[in-house]
Design a protein around this motif. Structure first.
Motif, short mmCIF file in Angstrom:
data_model
loop_
_atom_site.label_atom_id
_atom_site.label_comp_id
_atom_site.label_asym_id
_atom_site.label_seq_id
_atom_site.Cartn_x
_atom_site.Cartn_y
_atom_site.Cartn_z
N ASP A 122 -13.36 -7.61 -6.84
CA ASP A 122 -13.19 -8.69 -5.87
C ASP A 122 -11.83 -8.73 -5.22
O ASP A 122 -11.55 -9.62 -4.41
CB ASP A 122 -13.50 -10.04 -6.54
CG ASP A 122 -15.01 -10.28 -6.63
OD1 ASP A 122 -15.76 -9.50 -6.00
OD2 ASP A 122 -15.44 -11.22 -7.31
N ALA A 123 -10.97 -7.75 -5.53
CA ALA A 123 -9.66 -7.71 -4.86
C ALA A 123 -9.84 -7.26 -3.42
O ALA A 123 -10.66 -6.39 -3.13
CB ALA A 123 -8.73 -6.75 -5.59
N GLU A 124 -9.08 -7.86 -2.52
CA GLU A 124 -9.10 -7.39 -1.14
C GLU A 124 -8.62 -5.93 -1.12
O GLU A 124 -9.16 -5.10 -0.40
CB GLU A 124 -8.18 -8.26 -0.30
CG GLU A 124 -8.56 -8.28 1.15
CD GLU A 124 -7.89 -9.44 1.87
OE1 GLU A 124 -7.11 -9.15 2.77
OE2 GLU A 124 -8.13 -10.61 1.49
N ASN A 125 -7.62 -5.63 -1.92
CA ASN A 125 -7.13 -4.25 -2.07
C ASN A 125 -7.13 -3.89 -3.56
O ASN A 125 -6.22 -4.28 -4.29
CB ASN A 125 -5.72 -4.12 -1.50
CG ASN A 125 -5.16 -2.73 -1.74
OD1 ASN A 125 -5.86 -1.83 -2.22
ND2 ASN A 125 -3.89 -2.55 -1.43
N PRO A 126 -8.16 -3.13 -4.03
CA PRO A 126 -8.24 -2.83 -5.47
C PRO A 126 -7.06 -1.99 -5.97
O PRO A 126 -6.81 -1.94 -7.17
CB PRO A 126 -9.54 -2.03 -5.60
CG PRO A 126 -10.25 -2.14 -4.30
CD PRO A 126 -9.24 -2.53 -3.26
N PHE A 127 -6.34 -1.34 -5.06
CA PHE A 127 -5.23 -0.49 -5.49
C PHE A 127 -3.87 -1.12 -5.15
O PHE A 127 -2.88 -0.43 -4.99
CB PHE A 127 -5.37 0.91 -4.89
CG PHE A 127 -6.65 1.58 -5.31
CD1 PHE A 127 -6.84 1.96 -6.63
CD2 PHE A 127 -7.68 1.78 -4.41
CE1 PHE A 127 -8.03 2.54 -7.04
CE2 PHE A 127 -8.88 2.36 -4.81
CZ PHE A 127 -9.05 2.74 -6.14
N ALA A 128 -3.87 -2.47 -5.08
CA ALA A 128 -2.63 -3.17 -4.77
C ALA A 128 -1.52 -2.82 -5.75
O ALA A 128 -0.35 -2.74 -5.37
CB ALA A 128 -2.87 -4.68 -4.78
N PHE A 129 -1.89 -2.59 -7.03
CA PHE A 129 -0.88 -2.29 -8.05
C PHE A 129 0.01 -1.14 -7.59
O PHE A 129 1.24 -1.22 -7.66
CB PHE A 129 -1.58 -1.97 -9.37
CG PHE A 129 -0.65 -1.75 -10.55
CD1 PHE A 129 0.72 -1.88 -10.45
CD2 PHE A 129 -1.18 -1.42 -11.79
CE1 PHE A 129 1.56 -1.69 -11.54
CE2 PHE A 129 -0.37 -1.23 -12.90
CZ PHE A 129 1.01 -1.36 -12.77
N THR A 130 -0.59 -0.07 -7.10
CA THR A 130 0.24 1.07 -6.70
C THR A 130 0.74 0.89 -5.26
O THR A 130 1.89 1.22 -4.97
CB THR A 130 -0.55 2.38 -6.81
OG1 THR A 130 -1.77 2.25 -6.09
CG2 THR A 130 -0.85 2.71 -8.25
N GLU A 131 -0.11 0.35 -4.39
CA GLU A 131 0.28 0.30 -2.97
C GLU A 131 1.41 -0.69 -2.71
O GLU A 131 2.29 -0.42 -1.91
CB GLU A 131 -0.94 0.02 -2.10
CG GLU A 131 -1.84 1.25 -2.02
CD GLU A 131 -3.10 1.05 -1.19
OE1 GLU A 131 -3.19 0.04 -0.46
OE2 GLU A 131 -3.98 1.92 -1.28
N GLU A 132 1.39 -1.83 -3.42
CA GLU A 132 2.47 -2.80 -3.20
C GLU A 132 3.81 -2.23 -3.66
O GLU A 132 4.87 -2.67 -3.23
CB GLU A 132 2.19 -4.12 -3.93
CG GLU A 132 1.16 -4.97 -3.21
CD GLU A 132 0.95 -6.34 -3.88
OE1 GLU A 132 1.89 -6.90 -4.47
OE2 GLU A 132 -0.19 -6.84 -3.80
N LEU A 133 3.77 -1.24 -4.57
CA LEU A 133 5.00 -0.61 -5.05
C LEU A 133 5.32 0.68 -4.28
O LEU A 133 6.32 1.34 -4.56
CB LEU A 133 4.90 -0.28 -6.55
CG LEU A 133 4.52 -1.44 -7.47
CD1 LEU A 133 4.56 -0.97 -8.93
CD2 LEU A 133 5.48 -2.62 -7.30
#
Lengths: 148, 132
Positions: A64-75
């Motif tokens: 349900d995350a808008e971006n499931p790979f936020a963990f890596t992409e935000e960094l």
């Protein structure tokens, strides 16, 4: 600033919160994917609700995350350089289909190992349900293969 | 519950297994479902999601213990699971103790392939009785 210092500067970073719905139909698909046939998981209770398998909280956050790979992409870390290193769940309260869960994640730690060849990122996620009850804590550690 | 060894064997990992798991889990990382993407990332082919192995490990626990009695569950991903791998998981109850007013059992888990290579190691704590 070195790449190591850049990542260190993110310690404490709070990720975009995710709200996820626990849905029976998606749970049945997950059962199919892992070959789950145990009635303790596949048979609804008297209220028609299904429990969730032990690792399913990890999936809900990605589903349900808008971006499931936020963990890596935000960094700013390319996903093809990372692997999953460790994962843990502490369960405080049962989760059933029909629940609405909030996932609040922050970067807990950054560790550099093997002379900088590997960087370990540890994320801590607090999960609460629609009644404000803390249902679980999740920790996941990803490893960046620097130079991969 | 505290004695003996828990064991569960899983069917061979196929591309279909990985595709179904990707869809059902929400982890659409292409390295697990697209050979071209896996090769571009330096792998010989697609490989198993770590969390698929952990889901199998979780089944080894929930086959014996009702899911609501699992208090914590952790895993380390030790090696990549290749296509064709036939995984099996063993769980060994190692300790019985009191915590937060209930009797609990600690279990060590290990997932290996058909060659005996360790893929995941795990640890879980379960309650002997239902939470009051």
């Amino acid at each position: 600033m070195s790449e190591a210092d850049r990542l260190d500067s993110y310690i404490g970073h709070r990720f975009v919160p995710v709200t996820a719905m626990v849905e029976a139909g998606r749970l049945r698909f997950f059962h199919k994917a892992i070959g789950e046939t145990n009635p303790a998981l596949t048979k609804p209770d008297e209220q028609g609700r299904l429990p969730i398998p032990p690792t399913y909280l990890f999936c809900l956050e990605m589903l349900d995350a808008e971006n499931p790979f936020a963990f890596t992409e935000e960094l700013g870390v390319p996903i093809e350089t990372i692997l999953h290193a460790e994962q843990s769940f502490t369960y405080r309260h049962p989760v059933k289909s029909g629940d609405r869960l909030d996932f609040l994640a922050r970067l807990e730690n950054v560790a550099h190992k093997k002379g900088g060849a590997l960087t370990f990122l540890t994320q801590r996620v607090d999960v609460t349900n629609q009644n404000g009850v803390e249902v679980a804590e999740i920790e996941r550690t990803l490893v960046i293969r620097n130079g991969a | 519950m505290v004695s003996g060894v828990w064991q569960k064997d899983f069917p061979p990992i196929t591309r279909a297994t990985l595709a179904l798991y990707a869809g059902a889990s929400g982890d659409h990382n292409a390295a697990h479902i697209d050979s071209d993407a896996a090769k571009a990332a330096g792998f010989s082919d697609v490989f198993g999601q770590g969390m698929l192995g952990m889901a199998y490990m979780g089944q080894t626990i929930s086959d014996t213990v009702p899911p609501e009695r699992i208090r914590c569950f952790s895993a380390r991903f030790v090696a990549i699971t290749q296509l064709g791998a036939r995984l099996s998981c063993t769980g060994r109850p190692v300790r019985k103790y009191e915590e937060e007013g209930e009797e609990r059992i600690a279990i060590n888990l290990e997932m290996t392939d058909q060659f005996g290579e360790t893929k995941l190691t795990g640890h879980a704590v379960v309650a002997v009785g239902a939470r009051s």
